[in-house]
Design a protein around this motif. Sequence first.
Motif: not given
Length: 278
Positions: A84-105
């Motif tokens: 999960w740390r690979k998706f972590s964004h320093p700005a917070g969880d909302h931004f981490t969720l974008i990373n997860v979604f984009n990685a899944f796509k």
Amino acid sequence: APENLMQALEDLDYLAALDNDGNLSEFGIIMSEFPLDPQLSKSILASCEFECVDEMLTIAAMVTAPNCFLHAPPGTEEIALTCWRKFSHPAGDHFTLINVFNAFKEASANSTSQCNNEKWCRDYFLSCSALRMAEIIRAELVEIMKRIELPISEPDFGSKENILSIKKSLLSGYFMHIARDVDGSGNYLMLTHRQVAQLHPFSSYYNTRRIPEWVLFHEFSISEDNSIRVVSEISPDLFVELVPQYYFSNLPPSESKDILQEVINHLSPVSTTKEEQK
């Protein structure tokens, strides 16, 4: 319950969704087009102004879909945290969720079969069904935006301007969901309800052991050990810039409110002096 109904009406009023007669305002009518919580609808509409619609639609889809992080089987917790740390964004969880979604796509685009998608999700301890649901929800939100002729800005995720715009959009809808770490150890006092909560274990901050002082949260859960879920760091300056004054003045007294009042006084000393004279 009558008190719940009154609270709901008060919240809608704070969000500018009601007119002076208690009917839906023009803004409220547009908000009601989205099958979402009012705060989330407001954030999406605000993103049109701040030109970060693409990212805000992804956030809306991810927080509306079921939780995408799976409970790791016993003995694999550290492996899951590392993934999960690979998706972590320093700005917070909302931004981490974008990373997860984009990685899944991206994984879906590079995959030739559904089985590969599911394997990718298993490898990262993510729920494939939740992420597919997020894709469906996002597509539906895009259709609603097109139907009511709202602009969809081009994706610009990652730039400083874009991150600030996303935070402004979130604050426009979730200014009632603000908490402050009162002792430096992760005990967050919520401004509205004066309850103390901790970060949810799925938070990227929980994973990286960083404790931001001021946060915006998506929801508060009593059943999960008084935790706040989907949390992102904000600054007091940004909060006072976007919070409706009549909401702020109705907040219960607290040290946090005093700190924010000092920020307001510092940002607008002239108008504050005039107000005191008045």
